[in-house]
Design a protein around this motif. Structure first.
Motif, PDB file in Angstrom:
ATOM      1  N   ASN A   1      45.031  -9.699  64.141  1.00 58.30           N
ATOM      2  CA  ASN A   1      44.054 -10.040  64.766  1.00 58.30           C
ATOM      3  C   ASN A   1      43.080  -8.975  65.008  1.00 58.30           C
ATOM      4  N   THR A   2      43.085  -8.067  64.409  1.00 58.41           N
ATOM      5  CA  THR A   2      42.183  -6.869  64.482  1.00 58.41           C
ATOM      6  C   THR A   2      41.329  -6.597  63.195  1.00 58.41           C
ATOM      7  N   TYR A   3      39.846  -6.584  63.211  1.00 54.25           N
ATOM      8  CA  TYR A   3      39.343  -6.480  61.778  1.00 54.25           C
ATOM      9  C   TYR A   3      38.740  -5.179  61.740  1.00 54.25           C
ATOM     10  N   GLU A   4      38.860  -4.767  60.372  1.00 49.47           N
ATOM     11  CA  GLU A   4      37.808  -3.631  60.100  1.00 49.47           C
ATOM     12  C   GLU A   4      37.111  -4.206  59.063  1.00 49.47           C
ATOM     13  N   TRP A   5      35.614  -3.596  59.439  1.00 51.82           N
ATOM     14  CA  TRP A   5      34.547  -4.349  58.897  1.00 51.82           C
ATOM     15  C   TRP A   5      33.329  -3.317  58.074  1.00 51.82           C
ATOM     16  N   SER A   6      32.478  -3.671  57.409  1.00 51.40           N
ATOM     17  CA  SER A   6      31.293  -2.923  56.966  1.00 51.40           C
ATOM     18  C   SER A   6      30.565  -3.840  56.509  1.00 51.40           C
TER      19      SER A   6
ATOM     20  N   MET B   1      36.735  -2.370  64.387  1.00 51.21           N
ATOM     21  CA  MET B   1      36.558  -1.287  64.175  1.00 51.21           C
ATOM     22  C   MET B   1      35.301  -1.299  62.903  1.00 51.21           C
ATOM     23  N   GLY B   2      34.116  -0.739  62.969  1.00 50.98           N
ATOM     24  CA  GLY B   2      33.166  -0.426  61.954  1.00 50.98           C
ATOM     25  C   GLY B   2      33.530   0.642  61.076  1.00 50.98           C
ATOM     26  N   LEU B   3      33.317   0.572  59.827  1.00 51.67           N
ATOM     27  CA  LEU B   3      33.389   1.768  58.837  1.00 51.67           C
ATOM     28  C   LEU B   3      32.313   2.059  58.188  1.00 51.67           C
ATOM     29  N   SER B   4      32.095   3.305  57.878  1.00 52.89           N
ATOM     30  CA  SER B   4      31.108   3.951  57.096  1.00 52.89           C
ATOM     31  C   SER B   4      31.525   5.106  56.372  1.00 52.89           C
TER      32      SER B   4
ATOM     33  N   HIS C   1      30.745   9.074  55.303  1.00 59.36           N
ATOM     34  CA  HIS C   1      30.584  10.063  55.891  1.00 59.36           C
ATOM     35  C   HIS C   1      28.970  10.279  55.641  1.00 59.36           C
ATOM     36  N   ASP C   2      28.028   9.607  56.279  1.00 64.79           N
ATOM     37  CA  ASP C   2      26.638   9.756  55.777  1.00 64.79           C
ATOM     38  C   ASP C   2      25.776   9.353  57.207  1.00 64.79           C
ATOM     39  N   VAL C   3      24.735   9.832  57.275  1.00 64.70           N
ATOM     40  CA  VAL C   3      23.812   9.724  58.399  1.00 64.70           C
ATOM     41  C   VAL C   3      23.247   8.438  58.637  1.00 64.70           C
ATOM     42  N   ALA C   4      22.955   7.655  57.554  1.00 61.05           N
ATOM     43  CA  ALA C   4      22.493   6.396  57.745  1.00 61.05           C
ATOM     44  C   ALA C   4      23.270   5.310  58.485  1.00 61.05           C
ATOM     45  N   GLY C   5      24.676   5.431  57.724  1.00 61.14           N
ATOM     46  CA  GLY C   5      25.654   4.580  58.359  1.00 61.14           C
ATOM     47  C   GLY C   5      25.965   4.775  59.653  1.00 61.14           C
ATOM     48  N   HIS C   6      26.144   5.955  60.129  1.00 58.85           N
ATOM     49  CA  HIS C   6      26.389   6.401  61.542  1.00 58.85           C
ATOM     50  C   HIS C   6      25.414   6.026  62.419  1.00 58.85           C
ATOM     51  N   GLN C   7      24.057   6.164  62.083  1.00 46.62           N
ATOM     52  CA  GLN C   7      23.048   5.729  62.834  1.00 46.62           C
ATOM     53  C   GLN C   7      23.080   4.377  62.976  1.00 46.62           C
ATOM     54  N   PHE C   8      23.344   3.505  62.133  1.00 46.27           N
ATOM     55  CA  PHE C   8      23.083   2.020  62.314  1.00 46.27           C
ATOM     56  C   PHE C   8      24.395   1.653  63.297  1.00 46.27           C
ATOM     57  N   LEU C   9      25.338   2.208  63.157  1.00 47.00           N
ATOM     58  CA  LEU C   9      26.667   1.791  64.061  1.00 47.00           C
ATOM     59  C   LEU C   9      26.232   2.228  65.359  1.00 47.00           C
ATOM     60  N   LYS C  10      25.807   3.320  65.438  1.00 48.11           N
ATOM     61  CA  LYS C  10      25.366   3.720  66.940  1.00 48.11           C
ATOM     62  C   LYS C  10      24.395   2.778  67.496  1.00 48.11           C
ATOM     63  N   GLN C  11      23.627   2.522  66.737  1.00 47.06           N
ATOM     64  CA  GLN C  11      22.252   1.767  67.389  1.00 47.06           C
ATOM     65  C   GLN C  11      22.867   0.430  67.868  1.00 47.06           C
ATOM     66  N   ILE C  12      23.792  -0.364  67.006  1.00 52.09           N
ATOM     67  CA  ILE C  12      24.465  -1.557  67.714  1.00 52.09           C
ATOM     68  C   ILE C  12      25.440  -1.317  68.470  1.00 52.09           C
ATOM     69  N   GLY C  13      25.722  -0.205  69.140  1.00 53.32           N
ATOM     70  CA  GLY C  13      26.772  -0.016  70.154  1.00 53.32           C
ATOM     71  C   GLY C  13      27.883   0.466  69.997  1.00 53.32           C
ATOM     72  N   TYR C  14      28.197   1.101  68.818  1.00 54.77           N
ATOM     73  CA  TYR C  14      29.465   1.598  68.240  1.00 54.77           C
ATOM     74  C   TYR C  14      29.548   3.008  68.429  1.00 54.77           C
ATOM     75  N   GLU C  15      30.691   3.759  68.725  1.00 59.82           N
ATOM     76  CA  GLU C  15      30.746   5.115  68.828  1.00 59.82           C
ATOM     77  C   GLU C  15      31.923   5.698  67.996  1.00 59.82           C
ATOM     78  N   TYR C  16      31.701   7.038  67.628  1.00 52.97           N
ATOM     79  CA  TYR C  16      32.758   7.407  66.447  1.00 52.97           C
ATOM     80  C   TYR C  16      33.928   7.620  67.096  1.00 52.97           C
ATOM     81  N   ASN C  17      35.207   7.356  66.372  1.00 48.70           N
ATOM     82  CA  ASN C  17      36.414   7.162  66.768  1.00 48.70           C
ATOM     83  C   ASN C  17      37.411   8.371  66.112  1.00 48.70           C
ATOM     84  N   SER C  18      37.349   7.950  64.584  1.00 48.39           N
ATOM     85  CA  SER C  18      38.018   8.934  63.752  1.00 48.39           C
ATOM     86  C   SER C  18      37.727   8.895  62.357  1.00 48.39           C
ATOM     87  N   SER C  19      38.207   9.782  61.699  1.00 45.71           N
ATOM     88  CA  SER C  19      37.969   9.683  60.075  1.00 45.71           C
ATOM     89  C   SER C  19      39.364   9.678  59.265  1.00 45.71           C
TER      90      SER C  19
END
Length: 287
Positions: free
Chosen positions: A76-81, A114-117, A119-137
């Motif tokens: 019951n833990t979701y990965e999404w994009s 967990m939000g997935l992106s 390795h690009d700037v646009a994806g990272h910026q969007f996730l940070k703007q909606i309140g997510y922070e980098y965790n791992s790769s």
């Protein structure tokens, strides 16, 4: 512009799948970064998969964007994009999709996401703007399927119920998994079509485990771990060669696997066995 949101659980109907594929085709710009991977396209029509999509339509019933989420391990833990049509970006559609997704998580009593992106700037910026922070790769590596002779003294067989206690210890040592997480892994990989859980014996003792997943991309190696005391003795390499041979027997052309980019030891083993980078996926969690 008015946008209408709706949710649909896997398996999706054929019309929705075709709409999603068309959206992906219009949005793919990097030949090595297929958005279909992040959106779990291989699972959309699978009755065994636990997941859902959030869809954004225009007044003219055009699909403008989508968010796809999957509970990979039945926890019951979701990965999404998410993806938005190139002509309609920066209009709040992505944010609206995530808000509807958050509501769906509450409705499902989800334990986390967990939000997935890529390795690009646009994806990272969007996730940070909606309140997510980098965790791992994780990097996805691939190798060519090919026949191999079985390794001496190593025997790989499907999981049996009497292996459960040893598997719990292997998964705890290898990944820090709790016993209930291993129970979920066992259930998922022994009841889901296209997945098989294997036990690895060395000199007639259980020393490792690996799971195999088959889909359109190829044969995937997952949850591979070797008993700590027996690492660096070629067991991991033997398992990878066995996987290449299994793929060859099943007429698959590729063997693929994911590895955390900071796992230097595992990366070294994979590279020595001919695995090369395909792409990198970055994971973000709620800050």
């Amino acid at each position: 512009m008015d946008v209408f949101l709706m949710k649909a659980s896997y398996p999706l109907d054929e019309l929705t799948i075709q709409e999603l594929k068309a959206l992906i085709q219009q949005s793919n710009t990097n030949e090595n970064q297929d958005i279909a991977l992040l959106l779990n396209a291989d699972s959309w029509s699978n009755y065994e998969s636990q997941g859902f999509v959030v869809l954004a339509y225009s007044e003219e019933d055009q699909l403008l964007g989508a968010l796809s989420a999957i509970d990979l391990f039945g926890l019951n833990t979701y990965e999404w994009s998410t993806v938005v049509h190139p002509n309609y970006r920066r209009q709040g559609i992505g944010t609206a999709l995530v808000q509807e997704f958050t509501t769906a998580l509450v409705e499902r009593g989800a334990a986390g996401d967990m939000g997935l992106s890529f390795h690009d700037v646009a994806g990272h910026q969007f996730l940070k703007q909606i309140g997510y922070e980098y965790n791992s790769s994780e990097a996805t590596l691939q190798a060519t399927a090919k026949p191999y002779e079985p390794a001496k003294e190593i025997y790989i067989r499907p999981f049996k119920e009497q292996d459960r206690d040893i598997l719990v210890q292997l998964m705890q040592d290898g990944f820090g998994d709790m016993p209930e997480e291993t129970d979920e892994l066992i259930s998922f990989n022994t009841t889901t079509l296209g997945r098989t859980l294997y036990i690895v014996e060395f000199k007639q003792k259980i020393v490792a485990t690996v799971s195999i997943v088959e889909n359109e991309a190829g044969l995937w190696v997952t949850a591979l771990t070797v008993q700590q005391a027996l690492r660096n003795q070629g067991i991991g390499s033997a398992i990878l060669r066995w996987a290449k041979n299994e793929a060859h027997k099943k007429q698959q052309h590729k063997v693929l696997l994911d590895v955390e980019i900071d796992n230097i030891n595992a990366l070294s083993v994979y590279q020595k066995e001919g695995f090369t980078p395909l792409h990198q996926v970055d994971y973000f969690i709620k800050s």
